[in-house]
Design a protein around this motif. Sequence first.
Motif, short mmCIF file in Angstrom:
data_model
loop_
_atom_site.label_atom_id
_atom_site.label_comp_id
_atom_site.label_asym_id
_atom_site.label_seq_id
_atom_site.Cartn_x
_atom_site.Cartn_y
_atom_site.Cartn_z
N ASP A 1 35.29 29.81 36.67
CA ASP A 1 35.52 28.57 37.19
C ASP A 1 36.95 28.42 37.35
O ASP A 1 37.27 27.71 38.65
CB ASP A 1 35.02 27.37 36.26
N HIS A 2 37.72 28.83 36.69
CA HIS A 2 39.28 28.57 36.76
C HIS A 2 39.68 29.60 37.80
O HIS A 2 40.47 28.89 38.88
CB HIS A 2 39.89 29.26 35.40
N THR A 3 39.29 30.67 38.31
CA THR A 3 39.57 31.22 39.28
C THR A 3 38.96 30.84 40.53
O THR A 3 39.69 30.55 41.57
CB THR A 3 38.88 32.89 39.24
N ALA A 4 37.68 30.22 40.56
CA ALA A 4 37.29 29.63 41.85
C ALA A 4 38.03 28.39 42.30
O ALA A 4 38.24 28.35 43.10
CB ALA A 4 35.71 29.38 41.68
N ARG A 5 38.54 27.78 41.27
CA ARG A 5 39.31 26.53 41.78
C ARG A 5 40.62 27.00 41.95
O ARG A 5 41.07 26.08 43.18
CB ARG A 5 39.30 25.50 40.37
N HIS B 1 40.63 41.48 35.61
CA HIS B 1 41.85 40.72 34.70
C HIS B 1 41.45 39.09 34.43
O HIS B 1 42.38 38.47 33.63
CB HIS B 1 43.19 40.91 35.18
N GLN B 2 40.67 38.61 35.13
CA GLN B 2 40.38 37.31 35.05
C GLN B 2 40.05 36.42 33.65
O GLN B 2 40.18 35.06 33.68
CB GLN B 2 39.55 36.56 36.01
N HIS B 3 39.85 37.17 32.83
CA HIS B 3 39.28 36.61 31.76
C HIS B 3 40.51 36.85 30.76
O HIS B 3 40.38 36.40 29.20
CB HIS B 3 38.15 37.38 30.98
N TRP C 1 46.06 36.05 33.45
CA TRP C 1 45.57 35.55 34.59
C TRP C 1 45.67 34.23 34.98
O TRP C 1 46.15 33.84 35.94
CB TRP C 1 43.93 36.21 34.52
N ARG C 2 45.35 33.42 33.74
CA ARG C 2 45.41 32.11 34.07
C ARG C 2 46.81 31.69 34.07
O ARG C 2 47.24 30.62 34.89
CB ARG C 2 44.75 31.34 32.80
N ALA C 3 47.62 32.17 33.36
CA ALA C 3 48.96 31.88 33.56
C ALA C 3 49.64 32.24 34.89
O ALA C 3 50.44 31.62 35.39
CB ALA C 3 49.70 32.85 32.42
N TYR D 1 26.62 36.27 45.87
CA TYR D 1 26.10 34.94 46.10
C TYR D 1 27.03 33.85 45.68
O TYR D 1 27.38 32.85 46.40
CB TYR D 1 24.63 34.58 45.49
N ALA D 2 27.55 34.09 44.57
CA ALA D 2 28.75 33.14 43.91
C ALA D 2 29.93 33.18 44.90
O ALA D 2 30.40 31.84 44.91
CB ALA D 2 29.04 33.97 42.39
#
Length: 241
Positions: A127-131, A95-97, A101-103, A159-160
């Motif tokens: 990047d948003h999720t990782a942060r 769902h992260q795109h 999800w960002r909200a 790896y990421a």
Amino acid sequence: MTALDVDPTDTLVLAEAFGVTVQGEGPSAGRRCSFIRLGGCNLSCGFCDTPETWDARRFDLRQTLTRTPVAEIVTRALDGDPPMVVITGGEPLLHQHQDGWRALLGSLILAGAEIEVETNGTQTPTDHTARWVTRFNVSPKLAHAGDPAAKRIVPSALYALHDNRKACFKFVCRDLADVQEVQAFTAAHALDPGRVWIMPEGTDAATITRRLGELADPAIAAGFNLSTRLHVLCWGDEKGR
Ligand code: SF4
């Protein structure tokens, strides 16, 4: 942004939101939290204990999943003032795109909640999720889960996640052979054993306890950590706990 001023058109496909309870697994086991369970998964593990989130052959997903406003999800997740919210599935990173999800992440962060995401390790965090995520509980699947290796192991995503120091790796095991498979897996993908948790497969207290006894010594000898399934010991396989 708060839960109340999220764009009303921001939605996510929700299976359930519940709590306050405790995180049952991994490095945060025992911590007060609530859960948000999103729908959909890209794998089909034979031992999956939430098939109602993805298995259209066995479940009517129109009944088990509901596209739900993010504001409503956040309100339910923060009810009872938990310090941590666990976003799980299914595979939540599918769902992260989406704007929803960002909200969701933004609302939880602004409310002061830590965020754990439980993922099967096949999706590379944006990047948003990782942060914004406080911890990733990554659970790569072994051969006994049933899917072919090419589907359940995505090295670039692993790896990421490993490069993100906020990730730990949790493997569902039944016996010594599974622990040995984890050793081969971690060696092949250069995963730090100190960030690996071995957890017994099982949905009842007797099975969890018996398998923990079998797994403990080989897990410790291999340099891994050990996890029980605390919620199963407390409440069996009761849903919503
Ligand atoms: S990855 Fe998780 S949610 Fe998906 S099928 Fe496997 S156990 Fe179930």
